[in-house]
Each structure stands twice: as structure tokens, then as C-alpha cells.
Write an enzyme that holds these catalytic residues in place. Structure first.
Site, PDB file in Angstrom:
ATOM      1  N   ARG A 193      34.618  45.143  37.138  1.00 53.76           N
ATOM      2  CA  ARG A 193      35.135  44.084  38.002  1.00 53.76           C
ATOM      3  C   ARG A 193      36.493  44.479  38.579  1.00 53.76           C
ATOM      4  O   ARG A 193      37.166  45.363  38.060  1.00 53.76           O
ATOM      5  CB  ARG A 193      35.310  42.789  37.195  1.00 53.76           C
ATOM      6  CG  ARG A 193      34.081  42.355  36.424  1.00 53.76           C
ATOM      7  CD  ARG A 193      34.459  41.525  35.201  1.00 53.76           C
ATOM      8  NE  ARG A 193      33.279  41.165  34.404  1.00 53.76           N
ATOM      9  CZ  ARG A 193      32.628  40.022  34.526  1.00 53.76           C
ATOM     10  NH1 ARG A 193      33.054  39.109  35.378  1.00 53.76           N
ATOM     11  NH2 ARG A 193      31.577  39.770  33.789  1.00 53.76           N
ATOM     12  N   ASP A 203      38.198  38.204  38.787  1.00 55.68           N
ATOM     13  CA  ASP A 203      37.484  38.797  37.656  1.00 55.68           C
ATOM     14  C   ASP A 203      35.975  38.607  37.762  1.00 55.68           C
ATOM     15  O   ASP A 203      35.223  39.130  36.935  1.00 55.68           O
ATOM     16  CB  ASP A 203      38.000  38.228  36.328  1.00 55.68           C
ATOM     17  CG  ASP A 203      37.920  36.709  36.291  1.00 55.68           C
ATOM     18  OD1 ASP A 203      38.703  36.072  37.005  1.00 55.68           O
ATOM     19  OD2 ASP A 203      37.087  36.166  35.551  1.00 55.68           O
ATOM     20  N   ASN A 204      35.518  37.860  38.776  1.00 56.36           N
ATOM     21  CA  ASN A 204      34.090  37.701  39.014  1.00 56.36           C
ATOM     22  C   ASN A 204      33.630  38.505  40.224  1.00 56.36           C
ATOM     23  O   ASN A 204      32.561  38.240  40.778  1.00 56.36           O
ATOM     24  CB  ASN A 204      33.744  36.222  39.240  1.00 56.36           C
ATOM     25  CG  ASN A 204      33.887  35.391  37.981  1.00 56.36           C
ATOM     26  OD1 ASN A 204      33.839  35.930  36.879  1.00 56.36           O
ATOM     27  ND2 ASN A 204      34.075  34.093  38.127  1.00 56.36           N
ATOM     28  N   ARG A 239      32.052  36.562  25.898  1.00 59.90           N
ATOM     29  CA  ARG A 239      30.750  36.270  25.285  1.00 59.90           C
ATOM     30  C   ARG A 239      29.694  37.271  25.745  1.00 59.90           C
ATOM     31  O   ARG A 239      28.497  37.009  25.642  1.00 59.90           O
ATOM     32  CB  ARG A 239      30.305  34.852  25.632  1.00 59.90           C
ATOM     33  CG  ARG A 239      30.221  34.556  27.126  1.00 59.90           C
ATOM     34  CD  ARG A 239      29.710  33.165  27.365  1.00 59.90           C
ATOM     35  NE  ARG A 239      29.718  32.836  28.793  1.00 59.90           N
ATOM     36  CZ  ARG A 239      29.196  31.734  29.306  1.00 59.90           C
ATOM     37  NH1 ARG A 239      28.614  30.858  28.508  1.00 59.90           N
ATOM     38  NH2 ARG A 239      29.252  31.490  30.594  1.00 59.90           N
ATOM     39  N   ASP A 247      33.361  30.187  21.334  1.00 59.29           N
ATOM     40  CA  ASP A 247      32.346  30.561  20.343  1.00 59.29           C
ATOM     41  C   ASP A 247      31.516  31.765  20.770  1.00 59.29           C
ATOM     42  O   ASP A 247      30.666  32.235  20.017  1.00 59.29           O
ATOM     43  CB  ASP A 247      31.431  29.380  20.033  1.00 59.29           C
ATOM     44  CG  ASP A 247      30.697  28.828  21.258  1.00 59.29           C
ATOM     45  OD1 ASP A 247      30.617  29.546  22.280  1.00 59.29           O
ATOM     46  OD2 ASP A 247      30.204  27.691  21.190  1.00 59.29           O
ATOM     47  N   GLY A 248      31.745  32.267  21.982  1.00 66.14           N
ATOM     48  CA  GLY A 248      31.024  33.446  22.424  1.00 66.14           C
ATOM     49  C   GLY A 248      29.562  33.218  22.740  1.00 66.14           C
ATOM     50  O   GLY A 248      28.798  34.177  22.904  1.00 66.14           O
ATOM     51  N   GLY A 258      38.686  39.196  29.781  1.00 59.42           N
ATOM     52  CA  GLY A 258      37.782  40.097  29.064  1.00 59.42           C
ATOM     53  C   GLY A 258      36.433  39.462  28.793  1.00 59.42           C
ATOM     54  O   GLY A 258      36.203  38.280  29.062  1.00 59.42           O
ATOM     55  N   ASP A 287      28.121  37.099  37.844  1.00 60.29           N
ATOM     56  CA  ASP A 287      28.487  35.889  37.101  1.00 60.29           C
ATOM     57  C   ASP A 287      28.054  34.610  37.817  1.00 60.29           C
ATOM     58  O   ASP A 287      28.808  33.994  38.566  1.00 60.29           O
ATOM     59  CB  ASP A 287      29.999  35.850  36.827  1.00 60.29           C
ATOM     60  CG  ASP A 287      30.385  36.719  35.660  1.00 60.29           C
ATOM     61  OD1 ASP A 287      29.475  37.242  34.985  1.00 60.29           O
ATOM     62  OD2 ASP A 287      31.584  36.896  35.423  1.00 60.29           O
ATOM     63  N   LYS A 303      24.604  38.452  27.236  1.00 60.82           N
ATOM     64  CA  LYS A 303      25.568  37.393  27.546  1.00 60.82           C
ATOM     65  C   LYS A 303      25.270  36.185  26.662  1.00 60.82           C
ATOM     66  O   LYS A 303      24.228  35.540  26.808  1.00 60.82           O
ATOM     67  CB  LYS A 303      25.482  37.007  29.024  1.00 60.82           C
ATOM     68  CG  LYS A 303      26.530  36.007  29.466  1.00 60.82           C
ATOM     69  CD  LYS A 303      26.461  35.788  30.970  1.00 60.82           C
ATOM     70  CE  LYS A 303      27.525  34.810  31.440  1.00 60.82           C
ATOM     71  NZ  LYS A 303      27.469  34.602  32.912  1.00 60.82           N
TER      72      LYS A 303
END
Length: 490
Positions: A186, A255-256, A93, A125-126, A90, A265, A113
Site C-alpha cells: 500500500r 493506507d487503502n 487482522r 480482536d483481529g 498495519g 479493502d 483476513k
């Protein structure tokens, strides 16, 4: 600031799908926001007015303010990472904050982002760091300049905030990238619903994708198969373009991978310097899974992952038949790229032998990929064999190859000037070499000087132009560039 940015529509198309697909997540404020970069040409093309209030723009770029004060969303997806099913992932960030419609009526998702943690941050930490944000900003625009499908980068917001990276002894400056795409959907979004056995949600997502991004497929006998077939073709074509310019993605997890065939990404990416088919640009890739020469087959592997996720909607025999077309589609697309790079009007099957022999000569000398093709483009009118021969270790072998190339050109009805012009329009002079990005990063990190980012972006927006004033950006990498290393955490 661009007043339109403040008044973008609050409703997002993706929100119509419901909470199985996302979570509303507020951005996390950042102190002392500043504008690191603002892509004025892109902003103008989107119909956003020029900036005039830097401070307010900075707050939007870092997420301290969002359009119409809406709550952004983080989407959920799964994926295969380095060949292993990683389960739920998911947007850890990244937050979609708005949509905008440009003057051509193209709708763009706007995503921040690095704007803070989300329900999918997995104890992270996002945040994003300044160095990786600058790299992605520049590469988005470099790829667009090269004509390769990609996400776009509108701006970078910076802050005085620092965050931990790599080791507990290293703190880096935080930054936020504003990136855009018609959709950031994605392969992993489909995988997530499939592996959760949410077949109704899977079909809902597929219908949404058809409605907004593949409407021409809706009238097909099986719209899902028609869409999948187009995704295969777009993926093959994009990766062929990567190979032609020597681009290495570095982390081609499923996922990319974009459902639209966009380059998505930018992490440990790199462009080839010396030609080495086995080049690995990501120092975290211990096995070389994502090496340059592996990218075409990894694209197919990821398409199999997507196909697996679509099994409830498409018969297995139809899926496999569609996937069986990928290799031919990639080879056709790559041959078209090579035809242009060689200055030919028609591609013959025997040209593969000519190209293969050239690749072996380039590999033997570790010849710089970009410099060679640009030099060959100019050679077409200058016929200075010595300049080319100096680039190849096996001078005798290359002289023989040049003789064969001349024979092949004699079969092609073009003047040398026409051919050279065509080659110069597809063999770039400028690419985003790692050391160029590193120079911009060091100036930004060490001196708060962001001017090099804009100068480099403007140059890379026109990679095929001679740009005499920017000639230094086309220089071969300095010795210190060989020590640069990038990883997934970059």
C-alpha cells in the site's frame, strides 16, 4: 482439499525485507471451522485442484492450518485517514500465509483476513464478521468480472465463534476471507518508513517493489520516478473505471491505496443506484470526503501522500511534474470509458458537453445509473424512445438530448447492431447492489445457507451477459434497500 494449498512454498518474498517491515504472527485457531464459500473457478485458474475434503479445507480457510505449517506475517504501514496522518497502522487482522505461482507464472500473495490479532491490531480482536467478509468476497469477484483491477477472493472460512461489533449488545459470527493479489503493498507502507525517517528502509522497500512489480522501470534514469509515474497512471485509470460503473469505495484512506492500482479493502463500498454525484456510501463519512464525485481528486491527494514519502528518492520538482499529469491521465481514461459506454469509435472534446448535459438530466431524475446505460445499449437497435424517456423527469430536455446524440452517432461509422453489441459489452447488466449482498448475508447468518453466495458470485462473474435465468439480479432495488447502511466497521 486442494493438495497444492498444503504444499505452497514457505518462504515469502516480503520476508527478505526483514523485521522493520513485518512481524511473524501465528493465526489464532477458530472452533468448528466450516467452508462458507470456495471460488472454484479462481482455484482452477491458479492450478489448485478441486476440493474433496471439506473439513481440512475449512481449517486452512480459517487459519487453523497454514501451508507447510509456516508462521504467517503481518506487515506494518502508516497512512492518512480522512485526511489526517494516523501514524502507525498495519495489518491488524490480516496475515500473509503463503505465495503461489499460477500456470501463467504470476506470483500471488495469499492473505487471511480475520485470522486473529497481530502486533498492529490496536486493541482490536483481529477478527472479521461474516457479513463484511461475504461483501468483500462478492465485490472482489464482481469487480474482476467488470474488468477493474482488484484483489481476488479465493474463499471464506466460517466458525461457531462469535465476536462483539458495533455495540456491546451485538455479537456477530466470525469469518475469515482468503484474498490474493500480486502484492498487497500500500501507499502506507512507504509512508511508514518515511515518517519514521528510515530512509535506508524506504529505499530498500522501493528497490523490492521495482524488482518484483516494476522491473521495466529499473533501467530508467531514475527508476523510482519511473515507478511513481506508473503508479499515478494506474491509479488514474482504475478510478476512471470506478466512476464509469458507479462504484464508490467509501474509505479512500492512503493506507487503502494499492501500489499496483488495485481496488483494495472493500469495507463500506457501494454501487450507485439513482445517479447522485454527491452520493456517500459510508455512513461514517460525515463530511462527504469520499463521496462518488470526490474520488478522482482524492486519488490525486493520496498520490501526493505517496509522493511526499518518496521525496528522499525523487527530486521534488520531478515529483510535482509527475503529479501534474494525473488530471489529464484521469480525464483521458474516463473519456475512454464514456466513449465505450456511448458506443462511439472516436472521442471528440465536444463530447464532454454531451456527457455533462446527460449527467444533469440523470441527476435531476435520480435515474438508476446501471439500468440507464443498459437500456441505452438496447435502444441502439430498438430505437424505442419512450422506454428511455420514461427514465428521465425532464422529458423535453431529454428528447432534445436524444436528438443531439443521434446527430453525434451519425458522424460515427458503425451500424446500430455493431454499436449495440459494443455497448452491451461495457455497460453491465449486473452489479453488486447492496440489497443483493444483504439477501446472501441474511441467508448465511439466519439459516446457515451459503448457496446464495455462490449463485450471486457466478452471476457477477459475467456482468455483461444477458443471463436470462438470473434476470432478477438485475432488478431495481426494492424499497427496503433504501434503509441499508454500511460503515467502516462493516
Amino acid at each position: 482439499m486442494p493438495t497444492q494449498l498444503k504444499h505452497l512454498p514457505a518462504a515469502l518474498r516480503f520476508q527478505a525485507l526483514g523485521t522493520p517491515f513485518y512481524r511473524e504472527t501465528p493465526t489464532t485457531p477458530m472452533p468448528e471451522a466450516i467452508v462458507v464459500a470456495w471460488n472454484a473457478p479462481l482455484a482452477n485458474s491458479l492450478g489448485l485442484a478441486p476440493q474433496n475434503e471439506q473439513l481440512q479445507l475449512a481449517d486452512y480457510l480459517v487459519g487453523n492450518q497454514t501451508p507447510q505449517d509456516t508462521t504467517p506475517i503481518a506487515t506494518v504501514y502508516s497512512g492518512h485517514q480522512f485526511g489526517i496522518n494516523a501514524g502507525q497502522l498495519g495489518d491488524g487482522r490480516a496475515l500473509i500465509t503463503a505465495e503461489l505461482t499460477d500456470p501463467q507464472q504470476q506470483v500471488w500473495e495469499v492473505q487471511l483476513k480475520g485470522a486473529g490479532p497481530t502486533p498492529y491490531s490496536r486493541r482490536g480482536d483481529g477478527r472479521a464478521v461474516l457479513r463484511s467478509t461475504i461483501r468483500e468476497y462478492l465485490c472482489c469477484e464482481a469487480m474482476h468480472g467488470l474488468g477493474i483491477p482488484t484483489t481476488r477472493a479465493l474463499g471464506i472460512g466460517g466458525s461457531s465463534q462469535t465476536i462483539w461489533r458495533e455495540t456491546r449488545e451485538t455479537r456477530e459470527t466470525a469469518a475469515v476471507l482468503t484474498r490474493l493479489a500480486p502484492t498487497l503493498l500500500r501507499f502506507g507502507h512507504f509512508e511508514h518508513q518515511y515518517y519514521r525517517n528510515n530512509i535506508e528502509a524506504l529505499q530498500q522497500l522501493a528497490n523490492w517493489t521495482l524488482q518484483y512489480h516494476y522491473p521495466e522501470c529499473q533501467s530508467a534514469a531514475n527508476p523510482y520516478l519511473a515507478m511513481f509515474t506508473q503508479v499515478i497512471e494506474k491509479t488514474a485509470r482504475t478510478i476512471a473505471q470506478w466512476q464509469a460503473v458507479g462504484f464508490c469505495h467509501g474509505v479512500m484512506n492512503s493506507d487503502n491505496m494499492s501500489i499496483l492500482g488495485l481496488t483494495l479493502d472493500y469495507g463500506p463500498f457501494g454501487f450507485l443506484d439513482g445517479f447522485n454525484p454527491g452520493h456517500i456510501c459510508n455512513h461514517s463519512d460525515d463530511t462527504g470526503r469520499y463521496a462518488y464525485q470526490q474520488q478522482p481528486q482524492i486519488g490525486l491527494w493520496n498520490l501526493h501522500c505517496l509522493g511526499q514519502a518518496l521525496l528522499p528518492l525523487i527530486a521534488k520538482t520531478d515529483l510535482l511534474a509527475a503529479l501534474s499529469q494525473y488530471q489529464a491521465q484521469f480525464e483521458t481514461a474516463f473519456a475512454e470509458q464514456l466513449r465505450q459506454k456511448l458506443g462511439l469509435t472516436v472521442w471528440h472534446e465536444t463530447d464532454w458537453t454531451l456527457v455533462t448535459d446527460l449527467f444533469e438530466l440523470l441527476q435531476g431524475a435520480q435515474t438508476d445509473w446501471t439500468y440507464f446505460w443498459r437500456t441505452l445499449s438496447h435502444w441502439m437497435t430498438r430505437q424505442n424512445d419512450a422506454q428511455l424517456l420514461d427514465l428521465i423527469l425532464d422529458r423535453t430536455g431529454f428528447a432534445a438530448w436524444l436528438a443531439r446524440y443521434r446527430e453525434r452517432l451519425a458522424q460515427d461509422p458503425q451500424s446500430s447492431l455493431e454499436r449495440s453489441r459494443a455497448m452491451l459489452s461495457c455497460n453491465p447488466k449486473f452489479i453488486l447492489r447492496n440489497h443483493l449482498a444483504e439477501i446472501a448475508i441474511r441467508q448465511a447468518e439466519d439459516h446457515q445457507n451459503f448457496s446464495e453466495i455462490e449463485r450471486l458470485r457466478a452471476c457477477l462473474a459475467q456482468p455483461f451477459a444477458e443471463q436470462i435465468e438470473n434476470h432478477h439480479y438485475a432488478d431495481l432495488p426494492p424499497d427496503w434497500a433504501s434503509t441499508l447502511s454500511v460503515s467502516c466497521s462493516s
